[in-house]
Design a protein around this motif. Sequence first.
Motif, PDB file in Angstrom:
ATOM      1  N   ALA A  18       0.657  -1.153  -0.229  1.00  0.00           N
ATOM      2  CA  ALA A  18      -0.046  -0.355   0.273  1.00  0.00           C
ATOM      3  C   ALA A  18       1.116   1.718  -0.298  1.00  0.00           C
ATOM      4  O   ALA A  18       1.117   2.383  -0.741  1.00  0.00           O
ATOM      5  CB  ALA A  18      -0.806   0.257   1.001  1.00  0.00           C
ATOM      6  N   PRO A  19       2.235   1.305   0.926  1.00  0.00           N
ATOM      7  CA  PRO A  19       2.477   2.974   0.828  1.00  0.00           C
ATOM      8  C   PRO A  19       3.139   2.841  -0.709  1.00  0.00           C
ATOM      9  O   PRO A  19       3.253   4.289  -0.891  1.00  0.00           O
ATOM     10  CB  PRO A  19       3.657   1.965   1.855  1.00  0.00           C
ATOM     11  CG  PRO A  19       3.090   1.345   2.528  1.00  0.00           C
ATOM     12  CD  PRO A  19       2.362   0.577   1.858  1.00  0.00           C
ATOM     13  N   ALA A  20       3.502   1.867  -1.183  1.00  0.00           N
ATOM     14  CA  ALA A  20       3.917   1.788  -2.581  1.00  0.00           C
ATOM     15  C   ALA A  20       3.210   3.053  -3.225  1.00  0.00           C
ATOM     16  O   ALA A  20       3.372   3.012  -4.302  1.00  0.00           O
ATOM     17  CB  ALA A  20       4.763   1.248  -3.035  1.00  0.00           C
ATOM     18  N   PHE A  21       1.998   2.860  -3.323  1.00  0.00           N
ATOM     19  CA  PHE A  21       0.861   3.625  -4.485  1.00  0.00           C
ATOM     20  C   PHE A  21       0.206   5.112  -3.252  1.00  0.00           C
ATOM     21  O   PHE A  21      -0.593   5.595  -4.029  1.00  0.00           O
ATOM     22  CB  PHE A  21      -0.404   2.326  -4.267  1.00  0.00           C
ATOM     23  CG  PHE A  21       0.335   1.609  -5.451  1.00  0.00           C
ATOM     24  CD1 PHE A  21       0.270   1.307  -6.960  1.00  0.00           C
ATOM     25  CD2 PHE A  21       0.227   0.294  -4.748  1.00  0.00           C
ATOM     26  CE1 PHE A  21       0.579   0.324  -7.275  1.00  0.00           C
ATOM     27  CE2 PHE A  21       0.735  -1.307  -5.436  1.00  0.00           C
ATOM     28  CZ  PHE A  21       0.947  -0.899  -6.842  1.00  0.00           C
ATOM     29  N   ALA A  22       0.865   5.070  -1.762  1.00  0.00           N
ATOM     30  CA  ALA A  22       0.404   6.509  -1.595  1.00  0.00           C
ATOM     31  C   ALA A  22       0.752   7.664  -2.284  1.00  0.00           C
ATOM     32  O   ALA A  22       2.145   7.634  -2.789  1.00  0.00           O
ATOM     33  CB  ALA A  22       0.919   6.462  -0.275  1.00  0.00           C
ATOM     34  N   ASP A  23      -0.219   9.262  -2.504  1.00  0.00           N
ATOM     35  CA  ASP A  23       0.155  10.243  -3.126  1.00  0.00           C
ATOM     36  C   ASP A  23       1.575  10.263  -2.674  1.00  0.00           C
ATOM     37  O   ASP A  23       1.640   9.969  -0.832  1.00  0.00           O
ATOM     38  CB  ASP A  23      -1.395  10.883  -2.980  1.00  0.00           C
ATOM     39  CG  ASP A  23      -2.075  11.006  -3.300  1.00  0.00           C
ATOM     40  OD1 ASP A  23      -2.223   9.728  -4.658  1.00  0.00           O
ATOM     41  OD2 ASP A  23      -4.071  11.025  -3.168  1.00  0.00           O
ATOM     42  N   VAL A  24       2.482  11.199  -3.143  1.00  0.00           N
ATOM     43  CA  VAL A  24       3.487  12.226  -2.061  1.00  0.00           C
ATOM     44  C   VAL A  24       3.410  13.790  -1.851  1.00  0.00           C
ATOM     45  O   VAL A  24       1.271  13.838  -2.151  1.00  0.00           O
ATOM     46  CB  VAL A  24       4.106  12.939  -3.484  1.00  0.00           C
ATOM     47  CG1 VAL A  24       5.908  13.353  -3.076  1.00  0.00           C
ATOM     48  CG2 VAL A  24       4.341  11.623  -4.797  1.00  0.00           C
TER      49      VAL A  24
END
Length: 295
Positions: A18-24
């Motif tokens: 999930a963190p890999a797809f989190a917004d910047v």
Amino acid sequence: MRLVQAGLLALLLFCCGAPAFADVAVPALTGRVVDQTGTLSSSEQSELSGKLADFEKRKGSQIGVLIVPTTEPETIAQFSIRVAEAWKLGRSKVDDGAILLVAKNDRKLRIEVGNGLEGALTDATTRRIIDEIIAPRFKTGDFAGGIKAGAERMMKIIDGEPLSPPPEPSEWRADTALFDQLFEYAPFLLFGAFIGGAFLRQMLGRLLGSLVAGGLVMAAVWLIVSSVIAGAICGLAAFFITLIGDSALSTGGSSGRSGSSGGGWSSGSSSSSSSSGGFSGGGGSFSGGGASGSW
């Protein structure tokens, strides 16, 4: 039991991924120039921040520069509007703020324009700043020069100085020498096609004779003026002259015999942050004006 284990494994993979797809995250507004990539040196940041500060003091408009590694998974426009809403550059109710955003690893950039500046920094104008001023420098690796030139152009336009006229598209220019040669030889070629075409038409038939006549004229013109295009044009003309030559003659002859008027030829059809601490947005609003580009 296996089903439970599979479910737990799927949940674990989801949580890890999930963190890999989190917004910047939107960087904190720590100065007029915020560089999270280390692209600009300290002196370059200081110089640009000083110019932006002087401009704000004189004009009132706030311009910020942000350099990030990437905006993914968002597009640069999506990320830029989040930055604009968080930073709120520009004066409240004047909304004269703008952001020059560079996503270095994505090779994309955007100029986000506050509502109050959309009359000066239009979508077309910001696009030209990106395409004509910033992107060419970025392509050569001159990021500091591109950012500086882009920010300076934004300031000048807000000051009322228009962009230089866009480069005119290259116009097709007629090759006058070629046409002079064609006009010089055209009467002889057409006369030859007319006489020779009649002979070929008699010998080979209408269609084949027309094709041979057209091919011969095309080859002759090609040898004379060294232009395939000119040869093709004249060959096509010779083809049609040969194809309709006898029809035209017969039409003209019958007209003469009938004594009608109008004899002759006739047609049958038609990095880190900057050092200028204490900087904050003035409360300006943005609604997505500006443009994006790449290099």
